[in-house]
Design a protein around this motif. Structure first.
Motif, PDB file in Angstrom:
ATOM      1  N   ARG A 152       0.834  -1.204   0.000  1.00 56.76           N
ATOM      2  CA  ARG A 152       0.000   0.000   0.000  1.00 56.76           C
ATOM      3  C   ARG A 152       0.868   1.253   0.000  1.00 56.76           C
ATOM      4  O   ARG A 152       0.595   2.208  -0.728  1.00 56.76           O
ATOM      5  N   GLY A 153       1.923   1.258   0.790  1.00 49.73           N
ATOM      6  CA  GLY A 153       2.842   2.397   0.816  1.00 49.73           C
ATOM      7  C   GLY A 153       3.547   2.586  -0.512  1.00 49.73           C
ATOM      8  O   GLY A 153       3.707   3.712  -0.997  1.00 49.73           O
ATOM      9  N   GLU A 154       3.948   1.471  -1.116  1.00 47.67           N
ATOM     10  CA  GLU A 154       4.609   1.557  -2.426  1.00 47.67           C
ATOM     11  C   GLU A 154       3.651   2.099  -3.481  1.00 47.67           C
ATOM     12  O   GLU A 154       4.040   2.901  -4.334  1.00 47.67           O
ATOM     13  N   LEU A 155       2.406   1.667  -3.409  1.00 46.98           N
ATOM     14  CA  LEU A 155       1.412   2.159  -4.362  1.00 46.98           C
ATOM     15  C   LEU A 155       1.165   3.655  -4.154  1.00 46.98           C
ATOM     16  O   LEU A 155       1.060   4.410  -5.118  1.00 46.98           O
ATOM     17  N   ALA A 156       1.094   4.083  -2.895  1.00 42.67           N
ATOM     18  CA  ALA A 156       0.904   5.507  -2.606  1.00 42.67           C
ATOM     19  C   ALA A 156       2.075   6.316  -3.152  1.00 42.67           C
ATOM     20  O   ALA A 156       1.884   7.398  -3.737  1.00 42.67           O
ATOM     21  N   ASP A 157       3.292   5.802  -2.987  1.00 42.62           N
ATOM     22  CA  ASP A 157       4.470   6.491  -3.545  1.00 42.62           C
ATOM     23  C   ASP A 157       4.371   6.575  -5.063  1.00 42.62           C
ATOM     24  O   ASP A 157       4.637   7.612  -5.666  1.00 42.62           O
ATOM     25  N   TRP A 158       3.985   5.455  -5.689  1.00 37.95           N
ATOM     26  CA  TRP A 158       3.867   5.423  -7.144  1.00 37.95           C
ATOM     27  C   TRP A 158       2.816   6.416  -7.627  1.00 37.95           C
ATOM     28  O   TRP A 158       3.029   7.148  -8.592  1.00 37.95           O
ATOM     29  N   MET A 159       1.680   6.469  -6.925  1.00 36.00           N
ATOM     30  CA  MET A 159       0.617   7.393  -7.332  1.00 36.00           C
ATOM     31  C   MET A 159       1.055   8.840  -7.161  1.00 36.00           C
ATOM     32  O   MET A 159       0.712   9.699  -7.982  1.00 36.00           O
ATOM     33  N   GLY A 160       1.842   9.115  -6.138  1.00 34.55           N
ATOM     34  CA  GLY A 160       2.398  10.461  -5.975  1.00 34.55           C
ATOM     35  C   GLY A 160       3.323  10.819  -7.130  1.00 34.55           C
ATOM     36  O   GLY A 160       3.281  11.947  -7.649  1.00 34.55           O
ATOM     37  N   ARG A 161       4.160   9.872  -7.548  1.00 26.84           N
ATOM     38  CA  ARG A 161       5.041  10.111  -8.699  1.00 26.84           C
ATOM     39  C   ARG A 161       4.226  10.337  -9.974  1.00 26.84           C
ATOM     40  O   ARG A 161       4.535  11.212 -10.776  1.00 26.84           O
ATOM     41  N   ALA A 162       3.170   9.541 -10.140  1.00 24.92           N
ATOM     42  CA  ALA A 162       2.313   9.685 -11.326  1.00 24.92           C
ATOM     43  C   ALA A 162       1.688  11.082 -11.360  1.00 24.92           C
ATOM     44  O   ALA A 162       1.661  11.729 -12.408  1.00 24.92           O
ATOM     45  N   ARG A 163       1.242  11.551 -10.218  1.00 21.15           N
ATOM     46  CA  ARG A 163       0.637  12.891 -10.162  1.00 21.15           C
ATOM     47  C   ARG A 163       1.670  13.960 -10.486  1.00 21.15           C
ATOM     48  O   ARG A 163       1.387  14.897 -11.238  1.00 21.15           O
ATOM     49  N   ARG A 164       2.879  13.811  -9.926  1.00 18.10           N
ATOM     50  CA  ARG A 164       3.947  14.792 -10.211  1.00 18.10           C
ATOM     51  C   ARG A 164       4.345  14.790 -11.682  1.00 18.10           C
ATOM     52  O   ARG A 164       4.765  15.811 -12.220  1.00 18.10           O
ATOM     53  N   GLU A 165       4.186  13.638 -12.334  1.00 21.54           N
ATOM     54  CA  GLU A 165       4.494  13.519 -13.767  1.00 21.54           C
ATOM     55  C   GLU A 165       3.374  14.082 -14.637  1.00 21.54           C
ATOM     56  O   GLU A 165       3.476  14.085 -15.852  1.00 21.54           O
ATOM     57  N   GLY A 166       2.279  14.505 -14.000  1.00 23.36           N
ATOM     58  CA  GLY A 166       1.191  15.118 -14.737  1.00 23.36           C
ATOM     59  C   GLY A 166       0.093  14.170 -15.177  1.00 23.36           C
ATOM     60  O   GLY A 166      -0.789  14.551 -15.955  1.00 23.36           O
ATOM     61  N   LEU A 167       0.107  12.930 -14.683  1.00 20.09           N
ATOM     62  CA  LEU A 167      -0.945  11.986 -15.043  1.00 20.09           C
ATOM     63  C   LEU A 167      -2.211  12.303 -14.254  1.00 20.09           C
ATOM     64  O   LEU A 167      -2.143  12.594 -13.061  1.00 20.09           O
ATOM     65  N   ASP A 168      -3.356  12.265 -14.926  1.00 22.84           N
ATOM     66  CA  ASP A 168      -4.620  12.430 -14.217  1.00 22.84           C
ATOM     67  C   ASP A 168      -5.177  11.045 -13.896  1.00 22.84           C
ATOM     68  O   ASP A 168      -4.580  10.029 -14.244  1.00 22.84           O
ATOM     69  N   TRP A 169      -6.348  11.009 -13.228  1.00 24.25           N
ATOM     70  CA  TRP A 169      -6.887   9.726 -12.800  1.00 24.25           C
ATOM     71  C   TRP A 169      -7.175   8.817 -13.986  1.00 24.25           C
ATOM     72  O   TRP A 169      -6.993   7.606 -13.907  1.00 24.25           O
ATOM     73  N   THR A 170      -7.611   9.358 -15.104  1.00 21.33           N
ATOM     74  CA  THR A 170      -7.898   8.538 -16.281  1.00 21.33           C
ATOM     75  C   THR A 170      -6.630   7.845 -16.768  1.00 21.33           C
ATOM     76  O   THR A 170      -6.652   6.666 -17.123  1.00 21.33           O
ATOM     77  N   ASP A 171      -5.498   8.564 -16.757  1.00 19.09           N
ATOM     78  CA  ASP A 171      -4.214   7.971 -17.156  1.00 19.09           C
ATOM     79  C   ASP A 171      -3.808   6.856 -16.188  1.00 19.09           C
ATOM     80  O   ASP A 171      -3.412   5.761 -16.601  1.00 19.09           O
ATOM     81  N   VAL A 172      -3.924   7.134 -14.898  1.00 18.46           N
ATOM     82  CA  VAL A 172      -3.546   6.159 -13.871  1.00 18.46           C
ATOM     83  C   VAL A 172      -4.444   4.921 -13.976  1.00 18.46           C
ATOM     84  O   VAL A 172      -3.966   3.788 -13.942  1.00 18.46           O
ATOM     85  N   SER A 173      -5.731   5.146 -14.150  1.00 20.82           N
ATOM     86  CA  SER A 173      -6.668   4.031 -14.280  1.00 20.82           C
ATOM     87  C   SER A 173      -6.334   3.162 -15.486  1.00 20.82           C
ATOM     88  O   SER A 173      -6.390   1.931 -15.415  1.00 20.82           O
ATOM     89  N   ALA A 174      -5.965   3.796 -16.607  1.00 20.92           N
ATOM     90  CA  ALA A 174      -5.598   3.038 -17.805  1.00 20.92           C
ATOM     91  C   ALA A 174      -4.356   2.196 -17.546  1.00 20.92           C
ATOM     92  O   ALA A 174      -4.280   1.033 -17.975  1.00 20.92           O
ATOM     93  N   LEU A 175      -3.377   2.745 -16.844  1.00 19.77           N
ATOM     94  CA  LEU A 175      -2.162   1.986 -16.517  1.00 19.77           C
ATOM     95  C   LEU A 175      -2.483   0.804 -15.602  1.00 19.77           C
ATOM     96  O   LEU A 175      -1.968  -0.302 -15.798  1.00 19.77           O
ATOM     97  N   ILE A 176      -3.333   1.041 -14.624  1.00 18.87           N
ATOM     98  CA  ILE A 176      -3.713  -0.037 -13.706  1.00 18.87           C
ATOM     99  C   ILE A 176      -4.465  -1.133 -14.458  1.00 18.87           C
ATOM    100  O   ILE A 176      -4.206  -2.323 -14.267  1.00 18.87           O
ATOM    101  N   THR A 177      -5.378  -0.747 -15.325  1.00 21.22           N
ATOM    102  CA  THR A 177      -6.140  -1.721 -16.106  1.00 21.22           C
ATOM    103  C   THR A 177      -5.217  -2.550 -16.986  1.00 21.22           C
ATOM    104  O   THR A 177      -5.362  -3.780 -17.080  1.00 21.22           O
TER     105      THR A 177
END
Length: 128
Positions: free
Chosen positions: A93-118
């Motif tokens: 869970r902590g690793e995922l939170a770190d990854w999501m923070g990096r994704a946000r800093r890289e400019g990814l929105d939720w749709t981008d993150v969701s597509a990567l997770i899918t």
């Protein structure tokens, strides 16, 4: 006590969103056997849903064997998924939170993150 959030833009029926949120809360250890869910009327008022929608969700949870209704008392969690420890305590869970923070800093929105997770889910859990 769990608070439900309804995303009216998701395309998923509101009652299924409630069911999914209860299942996730059980997996994360937020809810456990014996915990009481908020009343269907309270959920309807807070989420601005029709009370019948929340009752439908609670009936589905009962059908799945996850909750039991006690007339005049409330709805209680009757089962929790068997896990050696709650996912909330998992280092993943902590690793995922770190990854999501990096994704946000890289400019990814939720749709981008969701597509990567899918895409990752399809690769690692193809039968799901």
């Amino acid at each position: 006590m769990v608070e439900f959030r309804i995303d009216r833009q998701s395309g998923m029926a509101a009652y299924l969103q409630i069911v999914q949120q209860v299942r996730e809360a059980l997996r994360l250890g937020i809810l456990a056997a014996g915990d009481q869910l908020p009343t269907a009327a309270r959920v309807a008022a807070v989420t601005k849903l029709n009370p019948n929608t929340t009752l439908k969700a609670y009936r589905e949870l009962e059908h799945l064997g996850l909750v039991e209704a006690r007339p005049g008392v409330g709805t209680f969690v009757s089962a929790s998924p068997a896990r050696p420890r709650a996912l909330a305590d998992s280092p993943l869970r902590g690793e995922l939170a770190d990854w999501m923070g990096r994704a946000r800093r890289e400019g990814l929105d939720w749709t981008d993150v969701s597509a990567l997770i899918t895409a990752a889910r399809a690769e690692h859990y193809p039968a799901v």
